[in-house]
Write an enzyme that holds these catalytic residues in place. Structure first.
Site, PDB file in Angstrom:
ATOM      1  N   GLY A 163      -3.758   9.935   0.785  1.00 12.09           N
ATOM      2  CA  GLY A 163      -3.787   9.111  -0.631  1.00 12.09           C
ATOM      3  C   GLY A 163      -4.124   7.625  -0.335  1.00 12.09           C
ATOM      4  O   GLY A 163      -4.820   7.314   0.403  1.00 12.09           O
ATOM      5  N   SER A 164      -3.572   6.987  -1.265  1.00  9.83           N
ATOM      6  CA  SER A 164      -4.025   5.801  -1.491  1.00  9.83           C
ATOM      7  C   SER A 164      -3.245   4.854  -0.304  1.00  9.83           C
ATOM      8  O   SER A 164      -2.184   5.045   0.207  1.00  9.83           O
ATOM      9  CB  SER A 164      -3.498   4.939  -2.875  1.00  9.83           C
ATOM     10  N   THR A 165      -3.638   3.798  -0.026  1.00 13.59           N
ATOM     11  CA  THR A 165      -3.210   2.796   0.981  1.00 13.59           C
ATOM     12  C   THR A 165      -1.849   2.176   0.611  1.00 13.59           C
ATOM     13  O   THR A 165      -1.029   2.097   1.541  1.00 13.59           O
ATOM     14  CB  THR A 165      -4.218   1.458   1.388  1.00 13.59           C
ATOM     15  N   GLU A 166      -1.579   2.019  -0.641  1.00 11.41           N
ATOM     16  CA  GLU A 166      -0.402   1.478  -1.406  1.00 11.41           C
ATOM     17  C   GLU A 166       0.753   2.435  -0.919  1.00 11.41           C
ATOM     18  O   GLU A 166       1.720   1.915  -0.301  1.00 11.41           O
ATOM     19  CB  GLU A 166      -0.745   1.181  -2.754  1.00 11.41           C
ATOM     20  N   ILE A 167       0.476   3.707  -1.392  1.00  3.98           N
ATOM     21  CA  ILE A 167       1.769   4.765  -1.073  1.00  3.98           C
ATOM     22  C   ILE A 167       1.738   4.800   0.534  1.00  3.98           C
ATOM     23  O   ILE A 167       2.964   5.353   0.964  1.00  3.98           O
ATOM     24  CB  ILE A 167       1.468   5.939  -1.867  1.00  3.98           C
ATOM     25  N   GLY A 168       0.729   4.983   1.149  1.00  7.07           N
ATOM     26  CA  GLY A 168       0.777   5.224   2.573  1.00  7.07           C
ATOM     27  C   GLY A 168       1.793   4.127   3.394  1.00  7.07           C
ATOM     28  O   GLY A 168       2.396   4.499   3.915  1.00  7.07           O
TER      29      GLY A 168
ATOM     30  N   GLU B 243     -11.641  -0.658  -3.174  1.00  7.67           N
ATOM     31  CA  GLU B 243     -12.189   0.837  -3.374  1.00  7.67           C
ATOM     32  C   GLU B 243     -11.983   1.130  -4.936  1.00  7.67           C
ATOM     33  O   GLU B 243     -11.256   0.776  -5.640  1.00  7.67           O
ATOM     34  CB  GLU B 243     -10.861   1.800  -2.765  1.00  7.67           C
TER      35      GLU B 243
ATOM     36  N   LYS C 245       3.471  19.060  -0.780  1.00  7.19           N
ATOM     37  CA  LYS C 245       3.410  18.598  -2.256  1.00  7.19           C
ATOM     38  C   LYS C 245       2.186  17.986  -2.745  1.00  7.19           C
ATOM     39  O   LYS C 245       1.449  17.105  -2.260  1.00  7.19           O
ATOM     40  CB  LYS C 245       4.440  17.263  -2.256  1.00  7.19           C
TER      41      LYS C 245
ATOM     42  N   GLU D 191      -3.817   9.223   5.789  1.00  5.65           N
ATOM     43  CA  GLU D 191      -5.356   9.221   5.499  1.00  5.65           C
ATOM     44  C   GLU D 191      -5.341   8.486   4.160  1.00  5.65           C
ATOM     45  O   GLU D 191      -5.225   9.089   3.255  1.00  5.65           O
ATOM     46  CB  GLU D 191      -5.955  10.620   5.445  1.00  5.65           C
TER      47      GLU D 191
ATOM     48  N   CYS E 129     -12.773   9.365  -0.779  1.00  4.04           N
ATOM     49  CA  CYS E 129     -12.354   8.543   0.130  1.00  4.04           C
ATOM     50  C   CYS E 129     -13.521   7.988   0.960  1.00  4.04           C
ATOM     51  O   CYS E 129     -13.664   7.024   1.580  1.00  4.04           O
ATOM     52  CB  CYS E 129     -11.086   8.877   1.021  1.00  4.04           C
TER      53      CYS E 129
END
Ligand code: NAD
Ligand code: MN
Length: 481
Positions: A232-237, A385, A179, A254, A288
């Site tokens: 991707g972002s830490t939030e979505i991770g 970030e 995706k 990551e 990143c």
């Protein structure tokens, strides 16, 4: 190289062929250098997710899982060759969709091919163990494929990251549903098409363009997905890890970073100053691994700042089709607005701008790279970030105090250390809480070496043999004497 769009992959790629989304919905892509819509791509929804995952699972059960290692190697090498033959076409699509300068886009297309070469060769070098267990008999381990892997990738390095997830997952015998980010579906779709043309059987690699908000949860929660490999972002991770916990799905993540660039007075600090701007501003700071926090030992701070600023002024910002361009536009109006909020916050606190932070005249989501001085330890620009072309440079006096501040970040992805003192290089490398460090260099990514973060920068590793382990289950078999 022209910025016009001729033949563009604009459908879902499922079971070895392009097809429309079930809903018929499409979403427009905007060329960020021109602020112009240039094509519409099918947007998947939950029913497309199910079709893609089911198809991938069938392809895994009915062949890919059991293909001989030699045959898998052969196919993956052919994929690599096909990617090399299409390096220009891949680079051109990357440039169109995210404004990546063409010279970088060409390098990254080559990197993607190199990743397939590496994992094609790795298939027959990926060994288990025989273990002398105490009770005697014969004990050995197997590394088995998992099934269907969901590979979810961001828009900043769309093609290489898609390759460095797909290649090891396929090499280990899994099938993949890829995706791409909604801003950058084109090179992922082309990867699916080219891999299939190169001989990858239908269903082994599926590509599902669509918004994360629309299909992310359905993909992650799908019962036939065994592993989620996310960048991707830490939030979505975090959200993915939470969702994966229900079935204890495997995850590798990551995520974000706020990486240090540490310059000691004993180093070749002139070389460091000349090379450091690109360690944060490359890809217009949308990296990143960006070395956005620059720590410089006090004795050389002033001349370092002058040299760093002068080198920043030399950077060529502009038309991504020009091979001399170093920094293209930001990916979107929204991304530039986010970065400008950070800059406004810095200005409101009296932060000094040595250079940049303004928009060049004309069209496109451009932003001139900014060098900030006198940032406060609690300022957003120092702690968070930014994901844009913004560097902050601070002086330090004491090595251990500086390392405390480096490690105070919740992130721990990459970092550079400049020193000519070998003992110091070893000491500081050991003390820095980051997954990827370089001494007297800014390079973070080596196809053959593990890449990934400590703390909230991630979990698990991409690249090298570590990534391939992450796409397998470890089985132990004991045979009685
Ligand atoms: P993002 O987290 O917004 O999106 C990444 C991907 O996740 C996209 O494909 C998106 O569509 C998808 N997604 C969104 N919501 C989802 C959901 N609920 N479920 C599943 N998938 C979902 O990140 P971005 O804005 O595309 O990229 C920027 C971020 O990526 C930065 O934080 C950057 O540091 C990070 N990044 C990390 C690395 C690394 O290797 N550590 C590399 C590149 C980028
Ligand atoms: Mn995002």
């Amino acid at each position: 190289m022209s910025q016009s769009a001729s033949h563009l992959p604009n459908q879902l790629f499922i079971d070895g062929a392009y097809r429309a989304s079930a809903s018929g919905r499409r979403s427009a892509l905007i060329n960020p250098a021109l602020e112009q819509p240039f094509c519409e791509v099918a947007a998947a929804d939950a029913s497309d997710v199910d079709a893609a995952v089911q198809t991938a699972h069938r392809a895994w059960e009915s062949g890919w899982r059991d293909l001989s290692p030699g045959k898998r190697t052969e196919i993956l090498f052919q994929v690599a060759r096909t990617l090399r033959e299409n390096q220009e076409a891949i680079a051109r699509l990357e440039m169109l969709q995210i404004g990546k300068p063409i010279s970088d886009a060409l390098d990254e297309a080559g990197l993607g091919a190199r990743v397939f070469e590496y994992y094609a060769g790795a298939v027959t070098k990926f060994c288990g163990q025989t273990i002398p267990v105490s009770r005697g008999g014969f004990d050995f381990t197997l590394r088995e494929s998992m099934g269907v892997v969901a590979a979810i990738v961001p828009w900043n390095f769309p093609f290489p990251i898609a390759c460095w997830k797909a290649a090891p997952a396929l090499a280990a015998g899994n099938c993949v549903v890829l995706k791409p980010a909604s801003l950058s579906p084109l090179t992922a779709l082309l990867l699916g098409e080219l891999a299939h043309k190169a001989g990858l059987p239908p269903g082994v690699l599926q590509v599902l363009p669509g918004a994360g908000s629309a299909i992310g949860d359905a993909l992650v929660a799908h019962p036939l997905i065994r592993k989620i490999s996310f960048t991707g972002s830490t939030e979505i991770g975090r959200r993915i890890m939470e969702c994966a916990s229900k079935d204890l799905k495997r995850v590798s993540l990551e995520l974000g970073g706020k990486s240090p660039n540490i310059v000691f007075a004993d180093s070749d600090w002139r070389k460091a100053a000349d090379s450091s701007p690109m360690s944060v501003f490359a890809n217009t700071g949308q990296d990143c691994c960006a070395r956005s926090r620059v720590f410089v030992e006090r004795q050389v701070y002033q001349p370092f700042v002058e040299r760093f600023t002068a080198a920043t002024r030399q950077l060529i910002v502009g038309d991504p089709t020009d091979p001399k361009t170093q920094l293209g536009p930001m990916v979107s109006a929204g991304q530039r607005a986010t970065v400008e909020e950070f800059l406004a916050d810095a200005r409101s606190r009296g932060t000094r701008f040595a250079v940049g932070g303004d928009r060049p005249a004309g069209r496109g989501y451009f932003l001139n790279p900014a060098v900030l001085l006198d940032v406060g330890a609690q300022d957003r620009c120092w702690r968070e970030e930014i994901f844009g072309p913004v560097a902050a440079i601070v002086p330090f006096d004491d090595e251990s105090e500086m390392i405390r501040e480096v490690n105070a970040s919740p992130y721990g992805l990459s970092g550079s250390i400049w020193t000519n003192d070998l003992r110091r290089a070893i000491r500081v490398s050991k003390a820095t809480q980051s997954g990827v460090l370089s001494v007297n260099s800014h390079s973070s990514v080596h196809v053959e070496a593990p890449f990934g973060g400590f703390k909230t920068s991630g979990l698990g590793r991409d690249l090298g043999m570590s990534a391939m382990e992450g796409y397998t289950e470890l089985k132990n078999v004991y045979i009685a004497e």
